[in-house]
Enzyme design. Structure first.
Site, mmCIF file in Angstrom:
data_model
loop_
_atom_site.group_PDB
_atom_site.id
_atom_site.type_symbol
_atom_site.label_atom_id
_atom_site.label_comp_id
_atom_site.label_asym_id
_atom_site.label_seq_id
_atom_site.Cartn_x
_atom_site.Cartn_y
_atom_site.Cartn_z
ATOM 1 N N GLU A 1 0.924 3.846 1.874
ATOM 2 C CA GLU A 1 1.427 4.221 3.195
ATOM 3 C C GLU A 1 2.610 3.347 3.610
ATOM 4 O OE1 GLU A 1 -3.176 4.393 3.645
ATOM 5 O OE2 GLU A 1 -1.714 3.317 2.416
ATOM 6 N N CYS B 1 -2.245 -0.459 7.568
ATOM 7 C CA CYS B 1 -1.515 0.805 7.498
ATOM 8 C C CYS B 1 -1.667 1.601 8.797
ATOM 9 C CB CYS B 1 -1.975 1.616 6.290
ATOM 10 S SG CYS B 1 -1.572 0.813 4.719
ATOM 11 N N HIS C 1 0.843 -1.193 0.000
ATOM 12 C CA HIS C 1 0.000 0.000 0.000
ATOM 13 C C HIS C 1 0.881 1.247 0.000
ATOM 14 C CE1 HIS C 1 -3.827 -1.970 1.869
ATOM 15 N NE2 HIS C 1 -3.356 -2.653 0.839
ATOM 16 N N CYS D 1 -6.155 1.746 5.969
ATOM 17 C CA CYS D 1 -6.749 0.458 6.326
ATOM 18 C C CYS D 1 -6.160 0.014 7.672
ATOM 19 C CB CYS D 1 -6.452 -0.571 5.233
ATOM 20 S SG CYS D 1 -4.732 -1.134 5.216
#
Length: 159
Positions: free
Chosen positions: A58, A89, A56, A86
């Site tokens: 992040e 993260c 992801h 999410c």
């Protein structure tokens, strides 16, 4: 520069990262990590390219930030992300001790700052995290909406 202007400026940098993801047929999420008013790390989703569910924006940005600061503790940094983090993260944000989080569009499917549930609701025992939600929300949401509309059209034409 006011804090509001600063947030807009750095969120636009995160949006640039999200557009890079879009160009690669990735879910268009982007992130930048800021320390002392400078971007020290950037990231965008690379889940499909790397075939890694943890890639992801992040996560990539946090990893790059630890390299830039030569420290896993990212205190005194601000993470700007175009989508509400999410749970994975959110955990990384807490574990790396980021001081501030600024995010754009809510994620009704997996948002961990109240849209689905709130991992940040409890006081963390090690440090505090300041959160500013929904900065440039419309721009962030439009990128996601466009991506998913195009993806659905591709699937319909290639059953």
């Amino acid at each position: 520069m006011s804090s509001s202007d600063r947030d807009l400026y750095f969120m636009k940098e995160a949006l640039k990262e999200a557009k890079k993801a879009l160009e690669k047929d990735e879910v268009p999420v982007g992130a930048v990590l800021v320390y002392q008013d400078k971007v020290i790390a950037r990231g965008h989703n690379e889940v499909e390219i790397l075939q890694d569910a943890t890639a992801h924006a992040e996560m990539i940005c946090i990893t790059a930030g630890t390299t830039a600061l030569e420290n896993w503790r990212l205190s005194e940094t601000t993470l700007y992300c175009t989508l509400e983090p999410c749970p994975m993260c959110a955990g990384a944000i807490l574990a790396s001790r980021i001081s501030r989080l600024v995010w754009g569009a809510p994620d009704l499917r997996l948002g961990a700052n109240g849209s689905f549930f709130d991992l940040f609701a409890l006081n963390h025992p090690m440090h505090s995290l300041e959160i500013t939600p929904r900065v440039l929300e419309a721009e962030s949401a439009l990128l996601l909406k466009t991506f998913f509309e195009v993806t659905r059209k591709k699937k319909k034409s290639n059953p």
